[in-house]
Design a protein around this motif. Structure first.
Motif, PDB file in Angstrom:
ATOM      1  N   PHE A  32       0.834  -1.211   0.000  1.00  0.00           N
ATOM      2  CA  PHE A  32       0.000   0.000   0.000  1.00  0.00           C
ATOM      3  C   PHE A  32       0.863   1.254   0.000  1.00  0.00           C
ATOM      4  CE2 PHE A  32      -2.297   3.357   2.287  1.00  0.00           C
ATOM      5  CZ  PHE A  32      -3.387   3.492   1.436  1.00  0.00           C
ATOM      6  N   ASP A  33       1.920   1.270   0.813  1.00  0.00           N
ATOM      7  CA  ASP A  33       2.826   2.429   0.854  1.00  0.00           C
ATOM      8  C   ASP A  33       3.521   2.645  -0.488  1.00  0.00           C
ATOM      9  OD1 ASP A  33       2.146   2.948   3.470  1.00  0.00           O
ATOM     10  OD2 ASP A  33       3.931   1.974   4.335  1.00  0.00           O
ATOM     11  N   GLN A  34       3.919   1.527  -1.140  1.00  0.00           N
ATOM     12  CA  GLN A  34       4.575   1.621  -2.437  1.00  0.00           C
ATOM     13  C   GLN A  34       3.612   2.191  -3.484  1.00  0.00           C
ATOM     14  OE1 GLN A  34       7.715   1.199  -3.147  1.00  0.00           O
ATOM     15  NE2 GLN A  34       7.481   1.540  -5.333  1.00  0.00           N
ATOM     16  N   ILE A  35       2.375   1.723  -3.487  1.00  0.00           N
ATOM     17  CA  ILE A  35       1.375   2.221  -4.431  1.00  0.00           C
ATOM     18  C   ILE A  35       1.112   3.698  -4.179  1.00  0.00           C
ATOM     19  CG2 ILE A  35      -1.067   2.080  -5.083  1.00  0.00           C
ATOM     20  CD1 ILE A  35      -0.833  -0.964  -4.618  1.00  0.00           C
ATOM     21  N   GLU A  36       1.006   4.095  -2.927  1.00  0.00           N
ATOM     22  CA  GLU A  36       0.775   5.503  -2.575  1.00  0.00           C
ATOM     23  C   GLU A  36       1.939   6.377  -3.029  1.00  0.00           C
ATOM     24  OE1 GLU A  36       0.595   7.338   1.642  1.00  0.00           O
ATOM     25  OE2 GLU A  36      -1.435   6.617   1.191  1.00  0.00           O
ATOM     26  N   LYS A  37       3.157   5.878  -2.857  1.00  0.00           N
ATOM     27  CA  LYS A  37       4.346   6.621  -3.282  1.00  0.00           C
ATOM     28  C   LYS A  37       4.351   6.794  -4.798  1.00  0.00           C
ATOM     29  CE  LYS A  37       9.371   6.533  -3.111  1.00  0.00           C
ATOM     30  NZ  LYS A  37      10.562   5.782  -2.714  1.00  0.00           N
ATOM     31  N   GLU A  38       4.026   5.743  -5.542  1.00  0.00           N
ATOM     32  CA  GLU A  38       3.979   5.825  -6.994  1.00  0.00           C
ATOM     33  C   GLU A  38       2.907   6.802  -7.461  1.00  0.00           C
ATOM     34  OE1 GLU A  38       3.466   1.828  -8.365  1.00  0.00           O
ATOM     35  OE2 GLU A  38       5.483   1.229  -7.762  1.00  0.00           O
ATOM     36  N   GLN A  92       1.845   9.421  -5.811  1.00  0.00           N
ATOM     37  CA  GLN A  92       2.351  10.757  -5.490  1.00  0.00           C
ATOM     38  C   GLN A  92       3.342  11.221  -6.549  1.00  0.00           C
ATOM     39  OE1 GLN A  92       1.398  12.710  -3.033  1.00  0.00           O
ATOM     40  NE2 GLN A  92       2.892  14.329  -3.285  1.00  0.00           N
ATOM     41  N   GLU A  93       4.252  10.329  -6.960  1.00  0.00           N
ATOM     42  CA  GLU A  93       5.234  10.670  -7.992  1.00  0.00           C
ATOM     43  C   GLU A  93       4.550  10.971  -9.316  1.00  0.00           C
ATOM     44  OE1 GLU A  93       7.899   7.351  -8.024  1.00  0.00           O
ATOM     45  OE2 GLU A  93       8.900   7.962  -6.173  1.00  0.00           O
ATOM     46  N   GLU A  94       3.511  10.205  -9.649  1.00  0.00           N
ATOM     47  CA  GLU A  94       2.772  10.438 -10.888  1.00  0.00           C
ATOM     48  C   GLU A  94       2.057  11.785 -10.856  1.00  0.00           C
ATOM     49  OE1 GLU A  94       1.326  10.024 -14.659  1.00  0.00           O
ATOM     50  OE2 GLU A  94       2.880   8.847 -13.674  1.00  0.00           O
ATOM     51  N   LYS A  95       1.492  12.152  -9.712  1.00  0.00           N
ATOM     52  CA  LYS A  95       0.831  13.462  -9.574  1.00  0.00           C
ATOM     53  C   LYS A  95       1.838  14.593  -9.748  1.00  0.00           C
ATOM     54  CE  LYS A  95      -2.918  12.131  -6.470  1.00  0.00           C
ATOM     55  NZ  LYS A  95      -3.468  12.247  -5.112  1.00  0.00           N
ATOM     56  N   GLU A  96       3.019  14.452  -9.164  1.00  0.00           N
ATOM     57  CA  GLU A  96       4.055  15.476  -9.289  1.00  0.00           C
ATOM     58  C   GLU A  96       4.523  15.595 -10.738  1.00  0.00           C
ATOM     59  OE1 GLU A  96       7.113  14.393  -6.535  1.00  0.00           O
ATOM     60  OE2 GLU A  96       5.885  14.880  -4.784  1.00  0.00           O
ATOM     61  N   ARG A  97       4.678  14.469 -11.429  1.00  0.00           N
ATOM     62  CA  ARG A  97       5.091  14.478 -12.824  1.00  0.00           C
ATOM     63  C   ARG A  97       4.020  15.148 -13.691  1.00  0.00           C
ATOM     64  NH1 ARG A  97       4.832  11.814 -17.542  1.00  0.00           N
ATOM     65  NH2 ARG A  97       3.357  10.207 -16.967  1.00  0.00           N
ATOM     66  N   GLN A  98       2.767  14.826 -13.442  1.00  0.00           N
ATOM     67  CA  GLN A  98       1.670  15.414 -14.205  1.00  0.00           C
ATOM     68  C   GLN A  98       1.595  16.922 -13.972  1.00  0.00           C
ATOM     69  OE1 GLN A  98      -0.037  13.723 -16.386  1.00  0.00           O
ATOM     70  NE2 GLN A  98      -1.299  15.446 -17.004  1.00  0.00           N
ATOM     71  N   THR A  99       1.787  17.359 -12.749  1.00  0.00           N
ATOM     72  CA  THR A  99       1.770  18.787 -12.425  1.00  0.00           C
ATOM     73  C   THR A  99       2.901  19.511 -13.145  1.00  0.00           C
ATOM     74  OG1 THR A  99       0.807  18.329 -10.265  1.00  0.00           O
ATOM     75  CG2 THR A  99       1.873  20.463 -10.538  1.00  0.00           C
ATOM     76  N   ARG A 100       4.076  18.905 -13.188  1.00  0.00           N
ATOM     77  CA  ARG A 100       5.217  19.510 -13.877  1.00  0.00           C
ATOM     78  C   ARG A 100       4.948  19.636 -15.373  1.00  0.00           C
ATOM     79  NH1 ARG A 100       8.875  17.265 -16.702  1.00  0.00           N
ATOM     80  NH2 ARG A 100       8.512  15.193 -15.870  1.00  0.00           N
ATOM     81  N   ILE A 101       4.402  18.588 -15.970  1.00  0.00           N
ATOM     82  CA  ILE A 101       4.106  18.612 -17.403  1.00  0.00           C
ATOM     83  C   ILE A 101       3.058  19.675 -17.715  1.00  0.00           C
ATOM     84  CG2 ILE A 101       3.026  17.287 -19.269  1.00  0.00           C
ATOM     85  CD1 ILE A 101       4.426  14.798 -18.081  1.00  0.00           C
ATOM     86  N   GLU A 102       2.020  19.762 -16.896  1.00  0.00           N
ATOM     87  CA  GLU A 102       0.983  20.779 -17.114  1.00  0.00           C
ATOM     88  C   GLU A 102       1.557  22.184 -16.967  1.00  0.00           C
ATOM     89  OE1 GLU A 102      -2.170  19.787 -14.438  1.00  0.00           O
ATOM     90  OE2 GLU A 102      -2.798  18.064 -15.619  1.00  0.00           O
ATOM     91  N   GLY A 103       2.468  22.377 -16.024  1.00  0.00           N
ATOM     92  CA  GLY A 103       3.109  23.679 -15.847  1.00  0.00           C
ATOM     93  C   GLY A 103       3.937  24.070 -17.051  1.00  0.00           C
ATOM     94  N   GLU A 104       4.706  23.111 -17.594  1.00  0.00           N
ATOM     95  CA  GLU A 104       5.503  23.388 -18.784  1.00  0.00           C
ATOM     96  C   GLU A 104       4.602  23.709 -19.974  1.00  0.00           C
ATOM     97  OE1 GLU A 104       7.920  19.945 -19.365  1.00  0.00           O
ATOM     98  OE2 GLU A 104       9.238  20.411 -17.685  1.00  0.00           O
ATOM     99  N   SER A 105       3.534  22.967 -20.122  1.00  0.00           N
ATOM    100  CA  SER A 105       2.604  23.201 -21.234  1.00  0.00           C
ATOM    101  C   SER A 105       1.963  24.577 -21.125  1.00  0.00           C
ATOM    102  CB  SER A 105       1.520  22.121 -21.255  1.00  0.00           C
ATOM    103  OG  SER A 105       2.089  20.859 -21.459  1.00  0.00           O
ATOM    104  N   PHE A 106       1.540  24.947 -19.918  1.00  0.00           N
ATOM    105  CA  PHE A 106       0.938  26.262 -19.716  1.00  0.00           C
ATOM    106  C   PHE A 106       1.942  27.354 -20.036  1.00  0.00           C
ATOM    107  CE2 PHE A 106       0.069  29.960 -17.059  1.00  0.00           C
ATOM    108  CZ  PHE A 106      -1.201  30.275 -17.508  1.00  0.00           C
TER     109      PHE A 106
END
Length: 102
Positions: free
Chosen positions: A7-13, A15-29
């Protein structure tokens, strides 16, 4: 105990995916905002007979920076290298046009 680790591993993954998506959206904007403002300035310059090469050079500089960073971060992304090369060529082209007064 094992289920907790999974469960902790899935939660960590997630979180990392959310951070990656936020970064990509920021670059696109950032790129879209640069394009929108650049387009507004280009329209203004054309309406007033002012050269537009400098504005296009600034836009392509943004595209070059994003593509070069994307390639340097993950060298398997060869498309980013191609985008960076094309953007660099367009930067040079537009700067030459601007400084030549064309």
């Amino acid at each position: 105990m094992n289920a907790k680790k999974i469960f902790d591993q899935i939660e960590k993954e997630q979180q990392e995916e959310k951070e990656r998506q936020t970064r990509i959206e920021g670059e696109s904007f950032s790129i879209l905002f640069t394009l929108a403002v650049g387009l507004l300035i280009v329209i203004w310059n054309i309406a007033h007979g002012i050269p537009t090469g400098d504005i296009f050079a600034m836009f392509w500089t943004t595209a070059f920076g994003c593509a070069a960073y994307g390639y340097l971060k993950d060298r398997r992304r060869k498309s980013q290298l191609c985008i960076a090369a094309v953007s660099l060529a367009l930067i040079i082209y537009n700067l030459i046009r601007y400084f030549a007064g064309i």
